[in-house]
Design a protein around this motif. Sequence first.
Motif, PDB file in Angstrom:
ATOM      1  N   GLY A 155      30.321 -10.733  34.816  1.00 46.77           N
ATOM      2  CA  GLY A 155      30.596 -12.142  34.118  1.00 46.77           C
ATOM      3  C   GLY A 155      29.902 -12.158  32.843  1.00 46.77           C
ATOM      4  O   GLY A 155      29.914 -11.256  32.047  1.00 46.77           O
ATOM      5  N   ASP A 156      30.055 -13.385  32.237  1.00 49.02           N
ATOM      6  CA  ASP A 156      29.828 -13.663  31.078  1.00 49.02           C
ATOM      7  C   ASP A 156      28.204 -14.092  30.890  1.00 49.02           C
ATOM      8  O   ASP A 156      27.495 -14.429  31.639  1.00 49.02           O
ATOM      9  CB  ASP A 156      30.588 -14.955  30.431  1.00 49.02           C
ATOM     10  CG  ASP A 156      31.974 -14.579  30.601  1.00 49.02           C
ATOM     11  OD1 ASP A 156      32.236 -13.482  30.533  1.00 49.02           O
ATOM     12  OD2 ASP A 156      32.741 -15.686  30.856  1.00 49.02           O
ATOM     13  N   SER A 157      27.906 -13.894  29.555  1.00 49.27           N
ATOM     14  CA  SER A 157      26.514 -14.134  29.173  1.00 49.27           C
ATOM     15  C   SER A 157      26.193 -15.546  28.605  1.00 49.27           C
ATOM     16  O   SER A 157      27.533 -16.150  28.285  1.00 49.27           O
ATOM     17  CB  SER A 157      25.868 -13.068  28.104  1.00 49.27           C
ATOM     18  OG  SER A 157      26.484 -13.532  26.876  1.00 49.27           O
ATOM     19  N   ALA A 158      25.295 -16.012  28.694  1.00 47.86           N
ATOM     20  CA  ALA A 158      25.148 -17.516  28.060  1.00 47.86           C
ATOM     21  C   ALA A 158      25.489 -17.576  26.973  1.00 47.86           C
ATOM     22  O   ALA A 158      25.058 -16.437  26.013  1.00 47.86           O
ATOM     23  CB  ALA A 158      23.564 -17.989  28.596  1.00 47.86           C
ATOM     24  N   PRO A 159      25.650 -18.568  25.981  1.00 47.13           N
ATOM     25  CA  PRO A 159      25.987 -18.467  24.604  1.00 47.13           C
ATOM     26  C   PRO A 159      24.524 -18.118  23.952  1.00 47.13           C
ATOM     27  O   PRO A 159      23.386 -18.575  24.278  1.00 47.13           O
ATOM     28  CB  PRO A 159      26.421 -19.767  24.199  1.00 47.13           C
ATOM     29  CG  PRO A 159      27.056 -20.496  25.651  1.00 47.13           C
ATOM     30  CD  PRO A 159      26.264 -19.817  26.728  1.00 47.13           C
ATOM     31  N   ILE A 160      24.589 -17.312  22.913  1.00 50.17           N
ATOM     32  CA  ILE A 160      23.605 -17.036  22.066  1.00 50.17           C
ATOM     33  C   ILE A 160      23.377 -18.087  21.204  1.00 50.17           C
ATOM     34  O   ILE A 160      24.259 -18.323  20.265  1.00 50.17           O
ATOM     35  CB  ILE A 160      23.762 -15.553  21.502  1.00 50.17           C
ATOM     36  CG1 ILE A 160      23.925 -14.581  22.728  1.00 50.17           C
ATOM     37  CG2 ILE A 160      22.574 -15.263  20.737  1.00 50.17           C
ATOM     38  CD1 ILE A 160      24.220 -13.102  22.170  1.00 50.17           C
ATOM     39  N   SER A 161      22.260 -18.486  21.023  1.00 48.12           N
ATOM     40  CA  SER A 161      21.714 -19.505  19.886  1.00 48.12           C
ATOM     41  C   SER A 161      21.616 -18.720  18.653  1.00 48.12           C
ATOM     42  O   SER A 161      21.180 -17.531  18.513  1.00 48.12           O
ATOM     43  CB  SER A 161      20.495 -20.046  20.422  1.00 48.12           C
ATOM     44  OG  SER A 161      19.720 -20.428  19.306  1.00 48.12           O
ATOM     45  N   ASP A 162      21.909 -19.548  17.645  1.00 43.93           N
ATOM     46  CA  ASP A 162      21.894 -19.152  16.250  1.00 43.93           C
ATOM     47  C   ASP A 162      20.416 -18.434  15.920  1.00 43.93           C
ATOM     48  O   ASP A 162      20.218 -17.628  14.995  1.00 43.93           O
ATOM     49  CB  ASP A 162      22.390 -20.241  15.280  1.00 43.93           C
ATOM     50  CG  ASP A 162      23.598 -20.202  15.223  1.00 43.93           C
ATOM     51  OD1 ASP A 162      24.487 -19.454  15.765  1.00 43.93           O
ATOM     52  OD2 ASP A 162      23.981 -21.295  14.705  1.00 43.93           O
ATOM     53  N   ASP A 163      19.466 -19.107  16.469  1.00 46.87           N
ATOM     54  CA  ASP A 163      18.305 -18.503  16.218  1.00 46.87           C
ATOM     55  C   ASP A 163      17.506 -17.449  17.005  1.00 46.87           C
ATOM     56  O   ASP A 163      16.385 -17.024  16.798  1.00 46.87           O
ATOM     57  CB  ASP A 163      17.123 -19.828  16.420  1.00 46.87           C
ATOM     58  CG  ASP A 163      17.049 -20.198  17.910  1.00 46.87           C
ATOM     59  OD1 ASP A 163      18.011 -20.027  18.582  1.00 46.87           O
ATOM     60  OD2 ASP A 163      16.061 -21.040  18.360  1.00 46.87           O
ATOM     61  N   ILE A 164      18.267 -16.707  17.680  1.00 44.14           N
ATOM     62  CA  ILE A 164      17.926 -15.450  18.155  1.00 44.14           C
ATOM     63  C   ILE A 164      18.208 -14.321  17.168  1.00 44.14           C
ATOM     64  O   ILE A 164      19.404 -14.388  16.873  1.00 44.14           O
ATOM     65  CB  ILE A 164      18.680 -15.219  19.597  1.00 44.14           C
ATOM     66  CG1 ILE A 164      18.317 -16.242  20.908  1.00 44.14           C
ATOM     67  CG2 ILE A 164      18.467 -13.929  20.258  1.00 44.14           C
ATOM     68  CD1 ILE A 164      18.905 -16.090  22.192  1.00 44.14           C
ATOM     69  N   ILE A 165      17.122 -13.445  17.198  1.00 41.74           N
ATOM     70  CA  ILE A 165      17.301 -12.358  16.327  1.00 41.74           C
ATOM     71  C   ILE A 165      18.012 -11.400  16.905  1.00 41.74           C
ATOM     72  O   ILE A 165      18.386 -11.219  18.051  1.00 41.74           O
ATOM     73  CB  ILE A 165      15.988 -11.820  15.988  1.00 41.74           C
ATOM     74  CG1 ILE A 165      15.075 -11.305  17.196  1.00 41.74           C
ATOM     75  CG2 ILE A 165      15.119 -12.697  15.132  1.00 41.74           C
ATOM     76  CD1 ILE A 165      13.922 -10.647  16.840  1.00 41.74           C
ATOM     77  N   GLU A 166      18.761 -10.558  15.757  1.00 41.76           N
ATOM     78  CA  GLU A 166      19.766  -9.777  16.304  1.00 41.76           C
ATOM     79  C   GLU A 166      19.441  -8.658  17.304  1.00 41.76           C
ATOM     80  O   GLU A 166      20.183  -8.243  18.103  1.00 41.76           O
ATOM     81  CB  GLU A 166      20.371  -9.001  14.988  1.00 41.76           C
ATOM     82  CG  GLU A 166      21.707  -8.252  15.288  1.00 41.76           C
ATOM     83  CD  GLU A 166      22.131  -7.515  13.967  1.00 41.76           C
ATOM     84  OE1 GLU A 166      22.853  -6.495  14.217  1.00 41.76           O
ATOM     85  OE2 GLU A 166      22.283  -8.438  13.024  1.00 41.76           O
ATOM     86  N   SER A 167      18.041  -8.334  17.148  1.00 44.23           N
ATOM     87  CA  SER A 167      17.612  -7.211  17.799  1.00 44.23           C
ATOM     88  C   SER A 167      17.374  -7.692  19.508  1.00 44.23           C
ATOM     89  O   SER A 167      17.143  -6.918  20.232  1.00 44.23           O
ATOM     90  CB  SER A 167      16.224  -6.826  17.638  1.00 44.23           C
ATOM     91  OG  SER A 167      15.262  -7.665  17.326  1.00 44.23           O
ATOM     92  N   ALA A 168      17.399  -8.720  19.645  1.00 42.91           N
ATOM     93  CA  ALA A 168      17.425  -9.554  20.862  1.00 42.91           C
ATOM     94  C   ALA A 168      18.281 -10.051  21.551  1.00 42.91           C
ATOM     95  O   ALA A 168      18.620 -10.265  22.748  1.00 42.91           O
ATOM     96  CB  ALA A 168      16.251 -10.563  20.846  1.00 42.91           C
ATOM     97  N   ALA A 169      19.814  -9.821  20.877  1.00 42.97           N
ATOM     98  CA  ALA A 169      20.853 -10.172  21.365  1.00 42.97           C
ATOM     99  C   ALA A 169      21.453  -9.348  22.598  1.00 42.97           C
ATOM    100  O   ALA A 169      21.819  -9.855  23.670  1.00 42.97           O
ATOM    101  CB  ALA A 169      21.981 -10.126  20.196  1.00 42.97           C
ATOM    102  N   GLN A 170      21.014  -8.123  22.645  1.00 43.29           N
ATOM    103  CA  GLN A 170      21.403  -7.332  23.695  1.00 43.29           C
ATOM    104  C   GLN A 170      20.712  -7.898  24.790  1.00 43.29           C
ATOM    105  O   GLN A 170      21.107  -7.879  26.129  1.00 43.29           O
ATOM    106  CB  GLN A 170      21.470  -5.871  23.228  1.00 43.29           C
ATOM    107  CG  GLN A 170      21.992  -5.062  24.601  1.00 43.29           C
ATOM    108  CD  GLN A 170      23.226  -5.061  24.796  1.00 43.29           C
ATOM    109  OE1 GLN A 170      24.366  -5.196  24.069  1.00 43.29           O
ATOM    110  NE2 GLN A 170      23.901  -5.400  26.211  1.00 43.29           N
TER     111      GLN A 170
END
Length: 126
Positions: A30-45
């Motif tokens: 399935g899909d992930s939850a939308p990523i907020s703009d305030d999440i840093i790139e290193s935490a995106a994965q």
Amino acid sequence: MRPADVAIWNRYIAKNPDKFLQVWYDYKVGDSAPISDDIIESAAQSWYDLTRWAADVVAEDEHTIYVIEIKPLANAKALGQALSYALLFSSEHKPQKPVIPVVLTDYEISSTRKVADLQGIALWTA
């Protein structure tokens, strides 16, 4: 998997040591939850991995792929999870083998069995 789930799985495998050719644990679908703009790139994965649904086990034998949800005293929630995960797995991977949703439990409740049979979900006990 939680400790009770691991105990059920280990009992099942001890009784069926040669059932599967390959096994994958905590299989994301399935899909992930939308990523907020305030999440840093290193935490995106990590966000992507943590917010996707996960089947406890995906296992394969010569003829079939099993998408397995493990739950003590399995009920409607487990049936819905197994069916949902199997449908997502099938739509994402389009395997050549049939995909069977499975609930693996320690104790079979009659209502769980009835609904599993009606929905084509395998119900295994260990």
